[in-house]
Design an enzyme around this catalytic site. Structure first.
Site, short mmCIF file in Angstrom:
data_model
loop_
_atom_site.label_atom_id
_atom_site.label_comp_id
_atom_site.label_asym_id
_atom_site.label_seq_id
_atom_site.Cartn_x
_atom_site.Cartn_y
_atom_site.Cartn_z
N LYS A 30 -0.19 11.73 5.26
CA LYS A 30 0.16 10.71 6.25
C LYS A 30 0.80 9.50 5.60
O LYS A 30 1.82 8.97 6.06
CB LYS A 30 -1.10 10.32 7.03
N LYS A 64 0.83 -1.20 0.00
CA LYS A 64 0.00 0.00 0.00
C LYS A 64 0.87 1.26 0.00
O LYS A 64 0.55 2.25 -0.67
CB LYS A 64 -0.93 0.01 1.21
#
Length: 294
Positions: free
Chosen positions: A239, A171
């Site tokens: 983030k 990811k």
């Protein structure tokens, strides 16, 4: 019918939980901010007033939370999953968090008699709403097989990519590629506009050639209209690029494009664009080019 607890009913978690309830599973949801459970209730699920109440008796516990500290609190806190889930429950974390933290959570889960999969997703709000997410799963093969039906109800491309933490690592790579792609597209749009080229036709041509991508397909209208209602917020992508930077440094890997796009994402947040869709990186290129007053 499987009893499922779903923790985190935000932009992504809400439609995912609703899909599971629509498929006939017994889904109990919990969200720390109130008022997010109506879609799940409408789909036949129910809502709990705490993590403990949601997970008690559940065979599968799903989490979809914003960041590593949130997952830590939900899993390890005194009122959390580890303290209240039934023995041998399968925990599936759909959140995007740090790979090293994922490995720690999986170890703690195993020590307490739980099974654990990291299963971050890609596809944004549209993918969640359409049950068409791409899901990259890390963990034991037998646990991946046991979760197959759950994944099939929320995703379209589901791949077991390796042991614990592998899902989060893939990811992170995904988020690097997506951010770089959006930035390149944003620069191309500003470049084309500066020369008075008709953008719809130009993007048609780019999309039909080697420059084409799913990012272009999904973000095309945002780039053309200059509207950036969040499908995936700049705050969250910021983030995620922090995760990429930290993990790359730990591995001794150099990601110069990743470092640059992380700074551009941070600049977008500093300019007040954190709540916009990540295609709002276009605004940063416009600012740098002196082609906007915002």
């Amino acid at each position: 019918m499987t009893s499922i607890a779903f923790i985190g009913l935000g932009v992504m978690g809400s439609p995912m939980a609703a899909h599971l309830a629509t498929a006939g599973h017994d889904v109990t949801g919990y969200n720390r901010s109130p008022g997010k459970d109506e879609p799940l209730r409408s789909a036949g699920g129910s809502a709990a007033d705490s993590v403990a109440a949601a997970v008690t008796g559940a065979e599968i516990v799903c989490t979809m939370l914003p960041d590593t500290p949130d997952v830590d609190q939900v899993l390890t806190g005194p009122g959390g999953v580890f303290a209240h889930a039934k023995p041998n429950a399968l925990i599936i974390d759909f959140s995007t968090i740090r790979p090293d933290s994922t490995q720690e959570f999986a170890e703690q889960a195993a020590q307490r008699g739980f099974r654990y999969l990291d299963a971050p997703v890609s596809g944004g709000q549209a993918g969640a709403a359409g049950a068409a997410l791409s899901i990259m799963v890390g963990g034991a093969a037998e646990d991946f097989a046991a979760a197959g039906e759950i994944f099939d109800h929320v995703g379209k491309t589901v791949v077991h990519v390796g042991p614990t933490g592998a899902g989060q690592t893939v990811k992170a790579a995904n988020q690097l590629v997506v951010a770089a792609n959006i930035q390149a597209l944003s620069e191309a749009v500003v470049f084309l506009d500066a020369y008075g080229v008709s953008l719809p036709e130009a993007l048609d041509v780019l999309g039909g050639g080697l420059a084409g991508s799913k990012v272009l397909d999904q973000k095309r209208e945002n780039l053309l209209s200059g509207t950036f209602d969040p499908g995936f917020r700049i705050d969250l992508h910021h983030k995620d690029l922090g995760i990429v930077s930290a993990a790359a440094r730990e591995a001794g890997v150099v990601t110069p494009v990743g470092a640059l796009v992380a700074q551009l994402m941070a600049a977008a947040r500093a300019c007040g664009d954190g709540g916009l869709d990540h295609s709002g990186l276009l605004r940063g290129v416009q600012r740098l080019s002196g082609r906007t007053d915002t």
